[in-house]
Scaffold this motif. Structure first.
Motif, PDB file in Angstrom:
ATOM      1  N   ASP A 202      12.735 -13.499  59.400  1.00 13.86           N
ATOM      2  CA  ASP A 202      13.707 -14.596  59.409  1.00 13.86           C
ATOM      3  C   ASP A 202      14.909 -14.254  60.271  1.00 13.86           C
ATOM      4  O   ASP A 202      15.444 -15.116  60.985  1.00 13.86           O
ATOM      5  CB  ASP A 202      14.156 -14.917  57.984  1.00 13.86           C
ATOM      6  CG  ASP A 202      13.177 -15.827  57.251  1.00 13.86           C
ATOM      7  OD1 ASP A 202      12.103 -16.128  57.822  1.00 13.86           O
ATOM      8  OD2 ASP A 202      13.478 -16.209  56.113  1.00 13.86           O
TER       9      ASP A 202
ATOM     10  N   ASP B  22      10.146 -20.775  66.032  1.00 13.85           N
ATOM     11  CA  ASP B  22       9.727 -21.623  64.931  1.00 13.85           C
ATOM     12  C   ASP B  22       9.306 -20.774  63.734  1.00 13.85           C
ATOM     13  O   ASP B  22       9.520 -19.571  63.692  1.00 13.85           O
ATOM     14  CB  ASP B  22       8.598 -22.566  65.365  1.00 13.85           C
ATOM     15  CG  ASP B  22       7.371 -21.790  65.858  1.00 13.85           C
ATOM     16  OD1 ASP B  22       7.270 -20.583  65.569  1.00 13.85           O
ATOM     17  OD2 ASP B  22       6.520 -22.404  66.528  1.00 13.85           O
ATOM     18  N   ASP B  23       8.704 -21.419  62.736  1.00  9.20           N
ATOM     19  CA  ASP B  23       8.334 -20.739  61.496  1.00  9.20           C
ATOM     20  C   ASP B  23       6.875 -20.304  61.518  1.00  9.20           C
ATOM     21  O   ASP B  23       6.148 -20.504  60.544  1.00  9.20           O
ATOM     22  CB  ASP B  23       8.591 -21.666  60.308  1.00  9.20           C
ATOM     23  CG  ASP B  23      10.060 -22.040  60.174  1.00  9.20           C
ATOM     24  OD1 ASP B  23      10.868 -21.110  60.149  1.00  9.20           O
ATOM     25  OD2 ASP B  23      10.368 -23.238  60.106  1.00  9.20           O
TER      26      ASP B  23
ATOM     27  N   PRO C 118       6.829 -22.415  53.034  1.00 13.94           N
ATOM     28  CA  PRO C 118       6.991 -22.249  54.483  1.00 13.94           C
ATOM     29  C   PRO C 118       6.235 -23.339  55.244  1.00 13.94           C
ATOM     30  O   PRO C 118       5.094 -23.676  54.891  1.00 13.94           O
ATOM     31  CB  PRO C 118       6.375 -20.873  54.757  1.00 13.94           C
ATOM     32  CG  PRO C 118       6.367 -20.182  53.446  1.00 13.94           C
ATOM     33  CD  PRO C 118       6.218 -21.234  52.402  1.00 13.94           C
TER      34      PRO C 118
ATOM     35  N   THR D 158       4.580 -23.389  57.915  1.00 14.76           N
ATOM     36  CA  THR D 158       3.278 -22.971  58.432  1.00 14.76           C
ATOM     37  C   THR D 158       2.142 -23.389  57.507  1.00 14.76           C
ATOM     38  O   THR D 158       1.063 -23.785  57.969  1.00 14.76           O
ATOM     39  CB  THR D 158       3.245 -21.435  58.596  1.00 14.76           C
ATOM     40  OG1 THR D 158       4.327 -21.033  59.426  1.00 14.76           O
ATOM     41  CG2 THR D 158       1.932 -20.970  59.189  1.00 14.76           C
TER      42      THR D 158
END
Length: 604
Positions: free
Chosen positions: A389, A398-399, A529, A531
Motif C-alpha cells: 500500500d 492501481d490495486d 480489495p 482486485t
C-alpha cells in the motif's frame, strides 16, 4: 508447577525490570497469550501511539497451558503493527517457545517498552530478566542464533533493524517466525536484537500426563495430524491449485501450470529429512540450499513460487531461506516483488525484475531488507519496505495486489470461495488466512448459504482467539475444540468450563475490535480489495468474482451475528454481555443498536 499469574516488564529506556501480578479478573476473562496481551495493549497504549516509538508495547506472551498441550509449543508476539497501524498478534513455535515458557516460570508474558541507547538483548531466566549489550547487531538471524548455542533465541535480522514494516521475529535459526505485520520492526525500533531464553522446557505435570497422552494420540490419528504428517502445510499448494484458488504471477491467474514442480511431491523429493522426526507428527521438510539448510512452509511455494511464477522447488526454497535469514515475512515480501513486476510492466516504475526470475526477486528482497536499490530505480525498494500500500501510494499504481488493512493477502484467492473473502476482510490483524479458513470446505461445497459462511467464520475466529490465549498450536488444538480445553483447565484447578472458554474467545475478538476502533478502523477497513471483484480469467474458477453488493450483504449478516452495528462497532448490549462495558474507554467508539432487525440473506 508454578501458577502463572505474573508478568515481567522491561523498560529499555531506563533498563529497569519489574514483576507484577496480573489482575485476577484479567486472568479469568482473557486467560493469557493473545487475550492477555490484547488487554495489556489496550490498557497501556493511547490512541495514535507510534508503532515504532518508545511507547509501543511488545509482548512475548504464553498461556497457562503452554508447554503442556499436544503439538508444538508456541508463543504470541503482541504489539501495535507498523504495517497496519492496528492490533497485531503473531505466533511461532519450536525450541525458543518451549524454553521461553520454562524461563518465564510463573509469568505469562515479557512486556517490553522504551528504546535502548545501544543495541541490547534481553536474557530471561528463572522468572526474571536482565538487559545486556547485543554484540550481534548487523548479523542475520542464523548468525545471531549461532551466537547463543546454549539458549533459545528469538531475534531480528537486517530487516527488523532497518524497520521494514513486515519484518519478522525469527527463532530456532530462522526455522520459525512470528511473521506477519512487522513485530520485528517494533523490536528493531527498540534496538532490541534478541530475547534469549535460558530456562529448560517445562515438563508435563503428572495431573496432565493422561490428558496429554490422550490428546496427542487424537491429534496424530485425526485428519489434521495425518495431513500434517504426510505433507505439512506444503500440500496447500496442490489443494489451492486444484480448486482454482492459487494466486499466480501477481494475482493475475488462479492456477499455476508448474504447481507440481513446487508442491508436495517436489518437497518430498528434495527433502533430506523432517523437522522433529522423533514426534508422531513431524514438522516441515528439511532441504539443503547453497547457504545451508531450509525448512520451507506452504507460504513459500505459494507466494514466492506460484505468486512470482518461479517453477523450481530449489529456487523457491532458496528464496524462502533468504527471507528467513533477513528476517522478512515471505508473504509480504513475495507480494512486494509481484507489485514491482506489475508496476514495471505498466510503466509506473523502472525495475528489472520479471515473473519466473528468482535472481531478480532475491536482489529486490535484499534491497528492501538492507537498503540500496537492487534491480529497481532509486526509491522503489524503500517504498516497498513500508508495504504494498505504501508503494502504491508513492507511485500512484492501481490495486493489482490485494491488501486488507494494508496487510498483503496470502495466496489463497477467495474468488472461488466468498466466505474466505469475508474471513480476510474481517480479520482482526489484516489480510490473514489463520483466523478462519472456510476455503477448506467452501471451495468444494455446493450451495453454501450466507448463514453457513457467517457461522463458519465467526466460530473459527472465536475458537482461534481462545486457543491462542491458551496458547495452543491451532493444528494440534483441534482435539480440544469439542470440550474446548475445559478438562485441561479443570486439571490445573482453574474455574473454567467449555461455555466460559467459548465466551472468552468471543470476548478477546471483541476487545481487539475495540482497540482497532480506537485507532480509527471501521466498516471501511473491512472492505474487500477491488482486485477480488474482477473475474478469474482461467481454470476451475474462471469467471468467479466477489460481487460487491453480495459481499456487503454478507458483511451486514456478519456484523449482525457479532452484535455489532452497521459500522462494525460492538453495541453496548454486546459489550455488557461480554463483560467489556467497563473496559471501553471514553476514546473508543461504541456502536448503537439497530432500529430494526437486520435483513436475512440465508438463501444467497
Amino acid at each position: 508447577m508454578p501458577e502463572r499469574d505474573r508478568v515481567l516488564r522491561v523498560d529499555l529506556s531506563s533498563e529497569t525490570v519489574s514483576r507484577e501480578r496480573v489482575p485476577e479478573a484479567w486472568l479469568r476473562r482473557f486467560i493469557g497469550g493473545k487475550g492477555l496481551g490484547a488487554r495489556y495493549l489496550y490498557d497501556g497504549l493511547d490512541a495514535g501511539t507510534d508503532p515504532l516509538g518508545p511507547d509501543n508495547l511488545l509482548g512475548f506472551c504464553v498461556g497457562p497451558l503452554s508447554g503442556y498441550l499436544p503439538g508444538e509449543t508456541r508463543y504470541a508476539a503482541v504489539t501495535k503493527s507498523p504495517l497496519t497501524g492496528g492490533f497485531l498478534d503473531s505466533y511461532a513455535g519450536g525450541d525458543f517457545a518451549d524454553r521461553l515458557v520454562g524461563s518465564l516460570d510463573d509469568c505469562l508474558a515479557l512486556l517490553v517498552t522504551g528504546v535502548a541507547d545501544e543495541p541490547v538483548r534481553i536474557v530471561v531466566e528463572g522468572g526474571d530478566a536482565r538487559v545486556e549489550p547485543a554484540e550481534t547487531w548487523g548479523a542475520d538471524t542464523v548468525e545471531t542464533d549461532a551466537a547463543h548455542p546454549d539458549a533459545g533465541v528469538a531475534c531480528i535480522g537486517p530487516a527488523g533493524e532497518r524497520g521494514v514494516a513486515y519484518a519478522t521475529i525469527a527463532s530456532d535459526a530462522g526455522d520459525h517466525h512470528a511473521g506477519r505485520g512487522g513485530a520485528g520492526a517494533v523490536m528493531g525500533s527498540k534496538r532490541l536484537k534478541a530475547v534469549v531464553a535460558r530456562g529448560d522446557p517445562p515438563g508435563v505435570p503428572p495431573a496432565l500426563a493422561a490428558l496429554r497422552e490422550r490428546d496427542e494420540r487424537a491429534y496424530a490419528e485425526g485428519d489434521t495430524g495425518r495431513w500434517q504428517a504426510a505433507g505439512e502445510t506444503i500440500e496447500s499448494v496442490d489443494f489451492a491449485n486444484e480448486v482454482g484458488a492459487l494466486a499466480t504471477e501477481g494475482w493475475q491467474r488462479d492456477r499455476f501450470e508448474a504447481a507440481d514442480d513446487i508442491g508436495i511431491e517436489a518437497a518430498r523429493s528434495a527433502a533430506v529429512g523432517r523437522e522433529r522426526p522423533d514426534r508422531e507428527v513431524p514438522g516441515g521438510f528439511e532441504v539443503e540450499t547453497d547457504a545451508g539448510r531450509s525448512v520451507p512452509r506452504g507460504a513459500a511455494p505459494m507466494t514466492l513460487g506460484a505468486g512470482l511464477g518461479v517453477a523450481e522447488f530449489d529456487a523457491v526454497a532458496a528464496l524462502g531461506e533468504h527471507c528467513d535469514r533477513l528476517g522478512v515475512d515471505v508473504i509480504s515480501a513475495g507480494n512486494a516483488v509481484a507489485w514491482a513486476v506489475r508496476a514495471a510492466e505498466a510503466g509506473r516504475v523502472d525495475c528489472e525484475v520479471s515473473f519466473g526470475d528468482p535472481e531478480g526477486a532475491r536482489a529486490l528482497i535484499e534491497a528492501i531488507a538492507t537498503g540500496g536499490t537492487g534491480p529497481c530505480e532509486p526509491g522503489v525498494a524503500d517504498a516497498l519496505a513500508g508495504g504494498v500500500d505504501a508503494a502504491a501510494d508513492a507511485y500512484g499504481t492501481d490495486d493489482a495486489i490485494p491488501t486488507v488493512k494494508s496487510m498483503e493477502l496470502p495466496s489463497y484467492d477467495p474468488r472461488a470461495a466468498v466466505g474466505m473473502a469475508l474471513a480476510y476482510a474481517t480479520s482482526d490483524r489484516g489480510g490473514c488466512h489463520r483466523r478462519a479458513r472456510p476455503i477448506e470446505w467452501e471451495a468444494v461445497a455446493d450451495g453454501a448459504s450466507t448463514s453457513d459462511r457467517v457461522a463458519a467464520v465467526v466460530t473459527a475466529q472465536n475458537t482461534r482467539s481462545a486457543l491462542w490465549s491458551f496458547v495452543a498450536d491451532d493444528f494440534a488444538g483441534e482435539p480440544l475444540w469439542d470440550g474446548f480445553g475445559a478438562e485441561w483447565f479443570d486439571a490445573l484447578g482453574y474455574d473454567h468450563d467449555a461455555a466460559s472458554l467459548r465466551l472468552a474467545g468471543e470476548r478477546v475478538w471483541n476487545l481487539v475490535r475495540l482497540f482497532n476502533a480506537r485507532e480509527g478502523f471501521d466498516r471501511e477497513a473491512d472492505e474487500l480489495p477491488p482486485t477480488l471483484t474482477e473475474p478469474v480469467t482461467d481454470g476451475p474458477a474462471a469467471g468467479d468474482r466477489v460481487e460487491p453488493a453480495a459481499f456487503e450483504r454478507l458483511l451486514d449478516a456478519y456484523y449482525a451475528a457479532r452484535g455489532w452495528d452497521r459500522d462494525g462497532l460492538p453495541t453496548p448490549e454486546t459489550l455488557a454481555r461480554l463483560d467489556l462495558d467497563a473496559v471501553a474507554d471514553a476514546e473508543t467508539p461504541v456502536g448503537t443498536p439497530p432500529e430494526n432487525d437486520p435483513p436475512r440473506h440465508d438463501d444467497d
